[in-house]
Design an enzyme around this catalytic site. Structure first.
Site, PDB file in Angstrom:
ATOM      1  N   HIS A   1       0.640  -1.358   0.205  1.00  0.00           N
ATOM      2  CA  HIS A   1      -0.228   0.270   0.135  1.00  0.00           C
ATOM      3  C   HIS A   1       0.917   1.148   0.165  1.00  0.00           C
ATOM      4  O   HIS A   1       2.003   1.244   0.164  1.00  0.00           O
ATOM      5  CB  HIS A   1      -1.025   0.331   0.848  1.00  0.00           C
ATOM      6  CG  HIS A   1      -0.401   0.126   2.287  1.00  0.00           C
ATOM      7  ND1 HIS A   1       0.206   1.320   3.346  1.00  0.00           N
ATOM      8  CD2 HIS A   1      -0.097  -0.551   3.447  1.00  0.00           C
ATOM      9  CE1 HIS A   1       0.179   1.751   4.470  1.00  0.00           C
ATOM     10  NE2 HIS A   1       0.047  -0.005   4.972  1.00  0.00           N
TER      11      HIS A   1
ATOM     12  N   ASP B   1       5.707   2.338   6.557  1.00  0.00           N
ATOM     13  CA  ASP B   1       5.053   1.503   6.867  1.00  0.00           C
ATOM     14  C   ASP B   1       3.839   2.389   5.806  1.00  0.00           C
ATOM     15  O   ASP B   1       3.355   3.420   5.973  1.00  0.00           O
ATOM     16  CB  ASP B   1       3.790   1.865   8.262  1.00  0.00           C
ATOM     17  CG  ASP B   1       2.850   0.913   7.796  1.00  0.00           C
ATOM     18  OD1 ASP B   1       2.397   0.085   6.853  1.00  0.00           O
ATOM     19  OD2 ASP B   1       1.845   0.906   8.557  1.00  0.00           O
TER      20      ASP B   1
ATOM     21  N   GLU C   1      -5.165   2.133   2.990  1.00  0.00           N
ATOM     22  CA  GLU C   1      -5.094   0.417   3.457  1.00  0.00           C
ATOM     23  C   GLU C   1      -5.079   1.190   4.726  1.00  0.00           C
ATOM     24  O   GLU C   1      -6.053   0.752   5.438  1.00  0.00           O
ATOM     25  CB  GLU C   1      -3.723  -0.361   3.328  1.00  0.00           C
ATOM     26  CG  GLU C   1      -3.467  -1.257   4.311  1.00  0.00           C
ATOM     27  CD  GLU C   1      -2.925  -1.238   5.358  1.00  0.00           C
ATOM     28  OE1 GLU C   1      -2.582  -2.203   6.261  1.00  0.00           O
ATOM     29  OE2 GLU C   1      -2.858  -0.121   5.515  1.00  0.00           O
ATOM     30  N   GLU C   2      -4.816   1.999   5.568  1.00  0.00           N
ATOM     31  CA  GLU C   2      -4.264   2.925   6.510  1.00  0.00           C
ATOM     32  C   GLU C   2      -6.094   3.070   7.429  1.00  0.00           C
ATOM     33  O   GLU C   2      -6.433   2.983   8.184  1.00  0.00           O
ATOM     34  CB  GLU C   2      -3.939   3.667   7.047  1.00  0.00           C
ATOM     35  CG  GLU C   2      -2.494   4.127   6.965  1.00  0.00           C
ATOM     36  CD  GLU C   2      -1.501   2.491   7.511  1.00  0.00           C
ATOM     37  OE1 GLU C   2      -2.698   2.105   8.146  1.00  0.00           O
ATOM     38  OE2 GLU C   2      -0.793   2.573   6.966  1.00  0.00           O
TER      39      GLU C   2
ATOM     40  N   HIS D   1       3.177   3.871  12.790  1.00  0.00           N
ATOM     41  CA  HIS D   1       2.396   4.753  13.390  1.00  0.00           C
ATOM     42  C   HIS D   1       2.212   5.930  13.287  1.00  0.00           C
ATOM     43  O   HIS D   1       1.638   6.756  15.069  1.00  0.00           O
ATOM     44  CB  HIS D   1       1.255   4.487  13.488  1.00  0.00           C
ATOM     45  CG  HIS D   1       0.336   3.341  12.656  1.00  0.00           C
ATOM     46  ND1 HIS D   1      -1.088   3.020  12.495  1.00  0.00           N
ATOM     47  CD2 HIS D   1       0.546   3.251  11.520  1.00  0.00           C
ATOM     48  CE1 HIS D   1      -1.356   1.846  11.620  1.00  0.00           C
ATOM     49  NE2 HIS D   1      -0.207   2.314  10.126  1.00  0.00           N
TER      50      HIS D   1
END
Length: 350
Positions: free
Chosen positions: A65, A174, A202-203, A313
């Site tokens: 992603h 990420d 995606e998140e 994150h």
């Protein structure tokens, strides 16, 4: 070894969920000379096809992603401060005082918080609630702020990248690390045809992967992702999940997916035979695009290969260069084995 120059370029780009354009354009620029077909679907996923030396026995899709967690502007106060909401799962404890970049004009700002000497006893013990925070871009009032920022503008953490002492520290590892792995694979000579998807959102709920998997309609999929490494001080041994420096991570289950058992076992066999460092994710936690891919259409045999990553994150995460190398090698070997039909029997993996 991993292409750190490319990874740096990807990590420094803004790409909050729903605003992945800059990342997609950079990926396309990098892979276009090596691929045979590409398209951008209605949601913004980049779907590419590359011919190999022969057609695969199993139609396989590789996926990573493009988006990162961040914020979105929801209100501008009369004093010129920006109120905001989170985009994706961000721990509120890591937000206050961070430098950020706002909107397409790339306006620098600071997430402001009440000075500690003005806090009462209860406030000092708690994370600052989101509605008590605001972004300060230095505007004198709302009218001046509106010259630079609009409601709905994306906000990302300040770009940062550093590679030293075998570690990489950066924003958005990420999943720009996963994107780099797929780019490197597409730039190499492949034994079989492959479809790769660089997906959006995606998140915020695995949205891009759901539409991409429906369009591609694969028989098998490998998701390349970063996962939480909690191998830090103060975490109990059984809760450390996985470790930076111990290789690629394979999950048997998370909160969205029970992974294909045969592919899971096959991956460990490959890692052992090819001497690729590999470890088990020792928890049923989190989730990734596999959660949407494996239930697409009539079902897709799916495996995730993850990069152990500390401080996921947040404004800056940390990974090991050797782990990233292990992920890259294992993904290639798995692609070759699955596409070649070595692991295509649900009754027997070999």
């Amino acid at each position: 070894m991993p292409n750190l120059s490319l990874l740096k370029d990807l990590c420094l780009l803004p790409g909050v969920s729903g605003r992945e354009d800059a990342v997609r354009n950079r990926i396309l620029q990098e892979i276009q000379p090596y691929i045979d077909q590409w398209q951008v679907d209605g949601l913004g996923n980049l779907i590419v096809f590359k011919k190999g030396k022969q057609r695969p026995k199993v139609n396989i899709m590789l996926s990573a992603h493009m988006d990162e967690v961040g914020f979105i502007v929801t209100h501008i106060t009369s004093e010129g401060y920006l109120k905001f909401a989170t985009v994706g799962g961000i721990d509120q404890r890591v937000i206050a005082g961070r430098s950020v970049i706002v909107g397409s004009k790339r306006i620098p700002g600071i997430i402001g918080v009440k000075p500690i000497h003005l806090l009462n006893g209860d406030e000092r013990e708690k994370a600052v609630p989101l509605d008590h925070l605001c972004i300060d871009i230095g505007a004198k009032d709302r009218e001046q702020a509106l010259q630079y920022v609009q409601l709905g503008d994306e906000v990302c953490f300040e770009p940062f990248f550093e590679a030293s002492n075998g570690c990489i520290k950066a924003k958005a590892l990420d999943d720009r690390a996963g994107c780099m792995v797929l780019i490197s694979l597409l730039q190499s000579e492949l034994p079989y045809d492959v479809t790769a998807t660089f997906v959006v959102q995606e998140e915020v709920g695995l949205r891009g992967s759901a539409t991409a998997a429906y369009s591609v309609n694969p028989e098998a999929a490998i998701v390349v992702e970063s996962t939480t490494a909690a191998d830090i001080a103060g975490v109990e041994e059984e809760k450390k999940v996985c470790y930076v420096g111990k290789g690629a991570v394979l999950s048997f289950m998370d909160r969205r997916t029970i992974y294909d058992r045969e592919y899971y076992q096959f991956a460990f066999q490959l890692a052992q035979s090819q001497q690729i460092p590999c470890q088990v994710k020792q928890a049923v936690a989190g989730g990734n695009d596999a959660g949407a891919i494996h239930t697409s259409r009539g079902g897709v045999r799916t495996l995730a290969v993850s990069l152990p990553c500390r401080y996921l994150h947040s404004a800056v995460s940390l990974v090991s260069q050797e782990d990233l190398d292990s992920v890259e090698k294992l993904v290639y070997c798995l692609f070759e084995g699955i596409a070649g039909g070595i692991c295509n029997n649900k009754e027997s993996i070999l």
